[in-house]
Design a protein around this motif. Sequence first.
Motif, PDB file in Angstrom:
ATOM      1  N   GLU A  46       0.834  -1.207   0.000  1.00  0.00           N
ATOM      2  CA  GLU A  46       0.000   0.000   0.000  1.00  0.00           C
ATOM      3  C   GLU A  46       0.870   1.258   0.000  1.00  0.00           C
ATOM      4  OE1 GLU A  46      -3.662   1.822   2.656  1.00  0.00           O
ATOM      5  OE2 GLU A  46      -2.971  -0.216   3.066  1.00  0.00           O
ATOM      6  N   ASN A  47       0.469   2.243  -0.772  1.00  0.00           N
ATOM      7  CA  ASN A  47       1.164   3.539  -0.895  1.00  0.00           C
ATOM      8  C   ASN A  47       2.527   3.455  -1.579  1.00  0.00           C
ATOM      9  OD1 ASN A  47      -0.996   4.882   0.385  1.00  0.00           O
ATOM     10  ND2 ASN A  47      -0.161   4.319   2.395  1.00  0.00           N
ATOM     11  N   VAL A  48       2.813   2.340  -2.242  1.00  0.00           N
ATOM     12  CA  VAL A  48       4.062   2.210  -3.000  1.00  0.00           C
ATOM     13  C   VAL A  48       3.708   1.907  -4.448  1.00  0.00           C
ATOM     14  CG1 VAL A  48       6.192   0.874  -3.307  1.00  0.00           C
ATOM     15  CG2 VAL A  48       5.401   1.442  -0.998  1.00  0.00           C
ATOM     16  N   SER A  49       4.267   2.692  -5.368  1.00  0.00           N
ATOM     17  CA  SER A  49       4.034   2.487  -6.797  1.00  0.00           C
ATOM     18  C   SER A  49       5.131   1.616  -7.380  1.00  0.00           C
ATOM     19  CB  SER A  49       4.039   3.825  -7.532  1.00  0.00           C
ATOM     20  OG  SER A  49       2.976   4.626  -7.072  1.00  0.00           O
ATOM     21  N   LYS A  50       4.763   0.846  -8.388  1.00  0.00           N
ATOM     22  CA  LYS A  50       5.757   0.053  -9.118  1.00  0.00           C
ATOM     23  C   LYS A  50       5.784   0.542 -10.558  1.00  0.00           C
ATOM     24  CE  LYS A  50       7.235  -4.440 -10.667  1.00  0.00           C
ATOM     25  NZ  LYS A  50       6.816  -5.774 -11.093  1.00  0.00           N
TER      26      LYS A  50
END
Length: 176
Positions: A46-50
Amino acid sequence: MSEEKKLYTVSVYTENNIGLLNRISAIFQRRHLNLDSINISTSEIENVSKWTIVLQLSEERVKKVIGQIEKQIEVIKAYYHTEEETIYQESCLFKIKSHLLFDERQIQNIIKESNARIVTVNKEFFVIEKSGRKEEIELLHRELSVFGIMQFTRSGRIAVTKDEMKISKMLEAFQH
């Protein structure tokens, strides 16, 4: 002697901040590197983009680019992978005139043989969706081009690694 160019998939895990796309694209622009594709989505954390970036260059240069990307404050970690180390897909949509679906029996065979699927049909047009490797999508495009394609769009690559990513443990800290 120049190092051999290969296709690499770069995975970048970041916080989702405004302006990061501009700064990361500037890294590629300054080095005159052309991207094959770029896709940004949520990750397993959650709250981390790839970010999944595909480009062709030497391993030496990809390592330097990774180093520059990781200098961005919002970047948690960046990795690069060869084709053999990833499982990947692309997705595309074709918009074609509806009468062809009924007048040209071959189109139905092409759709079936390529494992594509019809998403919508109306009086004017129908839309086909196909997911797969780049080569599969290019083959379907060539086969349908004969009949005329009204619109075509293809996504960037999405990929996961065959090996376990150590990033998952590292990112657990971001979930709290």
